[in-house]
Design an enzyme around this catalytic site. Sequence first.
Site, short mmCIF file in Angstrom:
data_model
loop_
_atom_site.label_atom_id
_atom_site.label_comp_id
_atom_site.label_asym_id
_atom_site.label_seq_id
_atom_site.Cartn_x
_atom_site.Cartn_y
_atom_site.Cartn_z
N ARG A 16 0.84 -1.20 0.00
CA ARG A 16 0.00 0.00 0.00
C ARG A 16 0.88 1.26 0.00
NH1 ARG A 16 -0.62 4.71 2.59
NH2 ARG A 16 -0.11 3.66 4.54
N ASP A 17 1.48 1.59 1.13
CA ASP A 17 2.29 2.81 1.19
C ASP A 17 3.44 2.72 0.19
OD1 ASP A 17 3.16 5.28 2.09
OD2 ASP A 17 3.22 4.73 4.19
N HIS A 208 5.43 4.69 12.59
CA HIS A 208 5.37 4.64 11.11
C HIS A 208 6.34 5.70 10.61
CE1 HIS A 208 2.93 4.19 7.24
NE2 HIS A 208 3.50 5.36 7.03
N HIS A 210 8.91 7.33 7.95
CA HIS A 210 9.47 7.46 6.60
C HIS A 210 10.94 7.85 6.74
CE1 HIS A 210 5.97 6.87 3.90
NE2 HIS A 210 5.30 7.08 5.03
N CYS A 241 4.06 9.41 0.25
CA CYS A 241 2.68 9.84 0.15
C CYS A 241 2.59 10.84 -1.00
CB CYS A 241 2.24 10.49 1.46
SG CYS A 241 0.56 11.14 1.36
N ASN A 250 9.03 4.48 3.27
CA ASN A 250 9.05 4.04 4.67
C ASN A 250 10.42 3.47 5.01
OD1 ASN A 250 6.18 3.29 3.46
ND2 ASN A 250 5.92 3.80 5.60
P1 HMG Z 1 -13.10 13.78 -2.24
O1 HMG Z 1 -12.89 13.85 -3.69
O2 HMG Z 1 -12.33 14.74 -1.41
O3 HMG Z 1 -14.61 14.04 -1.90
O4 HMG Z 1 -12.80 12.33 -1.72
P2 HMG Z 1 -16.00 13.42 -2.24
O5 HMG Z 1 -16.40 12.65 -1.04
O6 HMG Z 1 -16.82 14.59 -2.65
O7 HMG Z 1 -15.88 12.41 -3.49
C1 HMG Z 1 -15.62 12.83 -4.81
C2 HMG Z 1 -15.50 11.63 -5.71
O8 HMG Z 1 -14.71 10.61 -5.11
C3 HMG Z 1 -16.86 11.00 -5.98
O9 HMG Z 1 -16.78 10.41 -7.26
C4 HMG Z 1 -16.93 9.90 -4.96
O10 HMG Z 1 -17.79 8.85 -5.33
C5 HMG Z 1 -15.51 9.42 -4.93
P3 HMG Z 1 -17.30 11.18 -8.55
O11 HMG Z 1 -18.75 11.41 -8.29
O12 HMG Z 1 -16.51 12.45 -8.66
O13 HMG Z 1 -17.01 10.23 -9.67
N1 HMG Z 1 -15.13 8.78 -3.69
C6 HMG Z 1 -14.48 7.63 -3.61
N2 HMG Z 1 -14.01 6.78 -4.57
C7 HMG Z 1 -13.37 5.68 -4.15
N3 HMG Z 1 -13.16 5.40 -2.85
C8 HMG Z 1 -13.62 6.21 -1.88
C9 HMG Z 1 -14.32 7.38 -2.27
N4 HMG Z 1 -14.86 8.41 -1.58
C10 HMG Z 1 -15.37 9.25 -2.46
N5 HMG Z 1 -13.40 5.91 -0.59
C11 HMG Z 1 -11.30 10.98 -0.46
C12 HMG Z 1 -12.41 12.03 -0.43
C13 HMG Z 1 -10.76 10.79 0.93
C14 HMG Z 1 -11.90 9.68 -0.96
C15 HMG Z 1 -10.20 11.45 -1.43
O14 HMG Z 1 -9.76 12.71 -1.04
C16 HMG Z 1 -9.05 10.48 -1.52
O15 HMG Z 1 -9.17 9.36 -2.01
N6 HMG Z 1 -7.82 10.90 -1.08
C17 HMG Z 1 -6.65 10.09 -1.14
C18 HMG Z 1 -6.24 9.69 0.25
C19 HMG Z 1 -5.02 8.77 0.19
O16 HMG Z 1 -5.12 7.63 -0.24
N7 HMG Z 1 -3.82 9.27 0.64
C20 HMG Z 1 -2.64 8.46 0.69
C21 HMG Z 1 -2.73 7.46 1.80
S1 HMG Z 1 -2.52 8.19 3.42
C22 HMG Z 1 -0.81 8.06 3.68
O17 HMG Z 1 -0.08 7.68 2.82
C23 HMG Z 1 -0.29 8.38 5.06
C24 HMG Z 1 0.05 7.12 5.89
O18 HMG Z 1 0.94 6.27 5.19
C25 HMG Z 1 0.66 7.53 7.24
C26 HMG Z 1 1.81 8.54 7.05
O19 HMG Z 1 2.83 8.20 6.41
O20 HMG Z 1 1.65 9.66 7.52
C27 HMG Z 1 -1.23 6.32 6.20
MG MG Z 2 3.09 6.50 5.18
#
Ligand code: HMG
Ligand code: MG
Length: 303
Positions: A16-17, A208, A210, A241, A250
């Site tokens: 994933r990450d 966690h 990086h 990210c 990471n």
């Molecule tokens: P959004 O666009 O901000 O808002 O999504 P929305 O709720 O208005 O949704 C818009 C569109 O997204 C719609 O589709 C929804 O159906 C769809 P459209 O009508 O435009 O075709 N949608 C989704 N589709 C699939 N899966 C869903 C979903 N929700 C809505 N769950 C959202 C909000 C959070 C989904 C979006 O902003 C998003 O996907 N962001 C990406 C977040 C992400 O994956 N970040 C990276 C991982 S976190 C990380 O790496 C940190 C970590 O490792 C720890 C660290 O290192 O700090 C964990």
């Molecule tokens: Mg991370």
Amino acid sequence: MTALPAAVRIVEVGPRDGLQNEAVALDVDRRLELIGRLADAGLRDIEAGAFVSPRRVPNMAGSGELMERLDRRPGVSYPCLVPNETGLDAALDAGCTDIAIFAAVSETFSQRNTGCSIAESMDRLARVAVRAHDAGLRVRGYLSCVMGCPYEGAVSAETVATLAAELIAMGCHEVSLGDTTGAGSPFRVRALIDSVARHVPPRQIAGHFHDTRGMAAANAYAAALAGVTVFDASVGGLGGCPFAPGATGNVATEDLVYLFDDAGVHTGVDLQKLVDVASWISAQLGHPVASRVARAFNSRRPT
Ligand code: HMG
Ligand code: MG
């Protein structure tokens, strides 16, 4: 606390990450092969995918198909990221039994990552947690930017501790503290863990880290001395990210395993097999293996 634990649990986040920010998007077949190889190396917690917007994070598209086709090994958990109820619905449809919900401790990062404020994201996650628990799922929590935000700079340890306690109050079995940009160093990591541990028991805190500044293994060591026994890591040091510019992968899983093996701390992971996975996945992605430990093993020098 000043002694290392007898054992640590490593949560492998490579599928994933690790993969979410790579230039090459791997198909579901190769992601499944990676997960299988990691389980063969002894990893028992493998973060497998993310139910997020495929437009925002294209490399995680197909997580539903992946979870449906996954050969689930007994004793291995396969958590997937879930940001909202849409993601939860998809995770339930795909048969997930473990999810990870995620928030950030900085407003700007929260907006960039999930399109909402911290308060809105905690409300969304509370609803996800209630429904997930009702469905019998295990829920892990994440906080990003705990050692600093790429947009806002320093963050307050009190904010980290308060939000960590809120995730635990939602029923998360543990909260993983994300140093998203690898900004931390051992001294500040120790201070942060001590602050959070006043609100959340250390056994429910995961690290966690990086490795942007080469501090990640040292940070894990400092956290282990502060009582943390769960560490996230990514095979080959993959990762990053998409919403944290300049941040790299990471801590490499093999770096952590080498560190803990050498200190007599049990990980359950076979280091040579893991190095082989690191070399294989790096070849799939078309770049040399990044981790120092894997490179040293591959040079075939005895010491
Ligand atoms: P959004 O666009 O901000 O808002 O999504 P929305 O709720 O208005 O949704 C818009 C569109 O997204 C719609 O589709 C929804 O159906 C769809 P459209 O009508 O435009 O075709 N949608 C989704 N589709 C699939 N899966 C869903 C979903 N929700 C809505 N769950 C959202 C909000 C959070 C989904 C979006 O902003 C998003 O996907 N962001 C990406 C977040 C992400 O994956 N970040 C990276 C991982 S976190 C990380 O790496 C940190 C970590 O490792 C720890 C660290 O290192 O700090 C964990
Ligand atoms: Mg991370």
